[in-house]
Design a protein around this motif. Structure first.
Motif, PDB file in Angstrom:
ATOM      1  N   ILE A 113       3.475 -18.952  30.508  1.00 40.78           N
ATOM      2  CA  ILE A 113       2.540 -18.155  29.700  1.00 40.78           C
ATOM      3  C   ILE A 113       3.231 -16.915  29.159  1.00 40.78           C
ATOM      4  O   ILE A 113       3.075 -16.566  27.977  1.00 40.78           O
ATOM      5  N   LEU A 114       4.020 -16.253  30.004  1.00 38.77           N
ATOM      6  CA  LEU A 114       4.696 -15.032  29.565  1.00 38.77           C
ATOM      7  C   LEU A 114       5.728 -15.323  28.478  1.00 38.77           C
ATOM      8  O   LEU A 114       5.875 -14.543  27.524  1.00 38.77           O
ATOM      9  N   ILE A 140      -1.719 -17.347  22.230  1.00 38.51           N
ATOM     10  CA  ILE A 140      -0.848 -17.535  23.396  1.00 38.51           C
ATOM     11  C   ILE A 140      -1.150 -18.860  24.083  1.00 38.51           C
ATOM     12  O   ILE A 140      -0.234 -19.555  24.546  1.00 38.51           O
ATOM     13  N   VAL A 141      -2.416 -19.230  24.136  1.00 42.80           N
ATOM     14  CA  VAL A 141      -2.806 -20.521  24.706  1.00 42.80           C
ATOM     15  C   VAL A 141      -2.164 -21.657  23.918  1.00 42.80           C
ATOM     16  O   VAL A 141      -1.588 -22.597  24.484  1.00 42.80           O
ATOM     17  N   ARG A 142      -2.260 -21.606  22.603  1.00 41.70           N
ATOM     18  CA  ARG A 142      -1.649 -22.656  21.767  1.00 41.70           C
ATOM     19  C   ARG A 142      -0.144 -22.702  21.954  1.00 41.70           C
ATOM     20  O   ARG A 142       0.454 -23.779  22.040  1.00 41.70           O
ATOM     21  N   GLU A 143       0.489 -21.529  21.981  1.00 42.68           N
ATOM     22  CA  GLU A 143       1.950 -21.470  22.107  1.00 42.68           C
ATOM     23  C   GLU A 143       2.425 -21.982  23.462  1.00 42.68           C
ATOM     24  O   GLU A 143       3.477 -22.632  23.559  1.00 42.68           O
ATOM     25  N   GLY A 155      -8.793 -21.320  30.156  1.00 39.42           N
ATOM     26  CA  GLY A 155      -9.171 -21.033  31.533  1.00 39.42           C
ATOM     27  C   GLY A 155      -7.967 -20.786  32.427  1.00 39.42           C
ATOM     28  O   GLY A 155      -7.985 -19.901  33.295  1.00 39.42           O
ATOM     29  N   THR A 156      -6.906 -21.570  32.215  1.00 41.91           N
ATOM     30  CA  THR A 156      -5.690 -21.384  33.019  1.00 41.91           C
ATOM     31  C   THR A 156      -5.069 -20.028  32.760  1.00 41.91           C
ATOM     32  O   THR A 156      -4.629 -19.342  33.691  1.00 41.91           O
ATOM     33  N   ALA A 181       2.606  -7.175  32.254  1.00 36.30           N
ATOM     34  CA  ALA A 181       3.382  -8.112  33.069  1.00 36.30           C
ATOM     35  C   ALA A 181       4.769  -8.343  32.484  1.00 36.30           C
ATOM     36  O   ALA A 181       5.770  -8.422  33.214  1.00 36.30           O
ATOM     37  N   LEU A 182       4.860  -8.442  31.158  1.00 36.09           N
ATOM     38  CA  LEU A 182       6.163  -8.602  30.508  1.00 36.09           C
ATOM     39  C   LEU A 182       7.052  -7.393  30.786  1.00 36.09           C
ATOM     40  O   LEU A 182       8.247  -7.533  31.093  1.00 36.09           O
ATOM     41  N   ALA A 183       6.463  -6.199  30.677  1.00 38.43           N
ATOM     42  CA  ALA A 183       7.229  -4.971  30.941  1.00 38.43           C
ATOM     43  C   ALA A 183       7.651  -4.903  32.404  1.00 38.43           C
ATOM     44  O   ALA A 183       8.800  -4.565  32.719  1.00 38.43           O
TER      45      ALA A 183
END
Length: 213
Positions: free
Chosen positions: A16-17, A37-40, A46-47, A61-63
């Protein structure tokens, strides 16, 4: 339904990240939606929400993940017996990171994070915390160098550390803007600048990434 392992959870989180990083790099924070982001990423909406409460949570979270990697590097540099070698290690790593095309998305998103920190307190805290930890590590190495006579004592460690970080940030902007320049002479100029800051004109030759001082 079988439970997934911690390793599987972390793999899905990183999936996801990684997708979010690509989306943010391509379209920016504000234009990117969680649906994008879901599509990518290929996961369900939901996940995604099982791992992250909202888009800002993903940005933080990325940072945080990037700062964890930087913390490991600074810890390794601080473990060097010779603090000058520790400083050289940091300069070499960040210099190589600027030249690494595979990190282009990370650089672009990092710059967006600096801007977002001006308006979002949560992101501001995450960004400044990561920068502060790197600055403290540089200051500690300089202080050790001063205590052992390897680095000039008339230089304030915090001032030198802030200067080094500012140069890196400026170069990050130039690289991310797509400016093309020869890395070798820029690296040489940076090394000469750091020599002057740490050692002054007389002892500038003491600093060299591949030699003990």
């Amino acid at each position: 339904m079988p439970k997934i392992t911690e390793e599987q959870r972390e793999t899905r989180r990183q999936q996801i990240l990684a997708a979010a990083l690509r989306c943010f790099s391509r379209d920016g924070f504000h234009a990117t939606t969680t649906a994008d982001i879901v599509r990518e990423s290929g996961v369900s909406q939901g996940t995604l929400y099982l791992y992250f409460a909202n888009k800002d949570d993903i940005i933080v979270a990325l940072a945080d993940d990037r700062h964890q990697g930087e913390a490991m590097l600074t810890a390794l540099a601080q473990s060097e017996e010779n603090p000058v070698e520790g400083l050289a290690m940091l300069l070499q790593y960040y210099g190589q990171a600027l030249a690494d095309d595979a990190r282009s998305d990370q650089r672009r998103v990092g710059i967006q994070g600096w801007a977002e920190a001006l308006r979002n307190p949560t992101i501001h805290e995450s960004v400044t915390e990561g920068l502060t930890s790197v600055r403290f590590a540089i200051e500690e190495l300089i202080q050790r160098g001063q205590a052992t006579g390897r680095i000039r004592t008339d230089m304030i460690p915090e001032a030198a550390a802030r200067l080094m970080i500012a140069v890196f940030h400026g170069m990050t902007l130039q690289v991310s803007w797509g400016e093309h320049f020869a890395a070798e002479p820029v690296g040489h100029a940076l090394e000469e600048m750091v020599r002057g800051v740490l050692f002054g004109a007389v002892r500038a030759a003491d600093f060299h990434p591949s030699k003990e001082s």
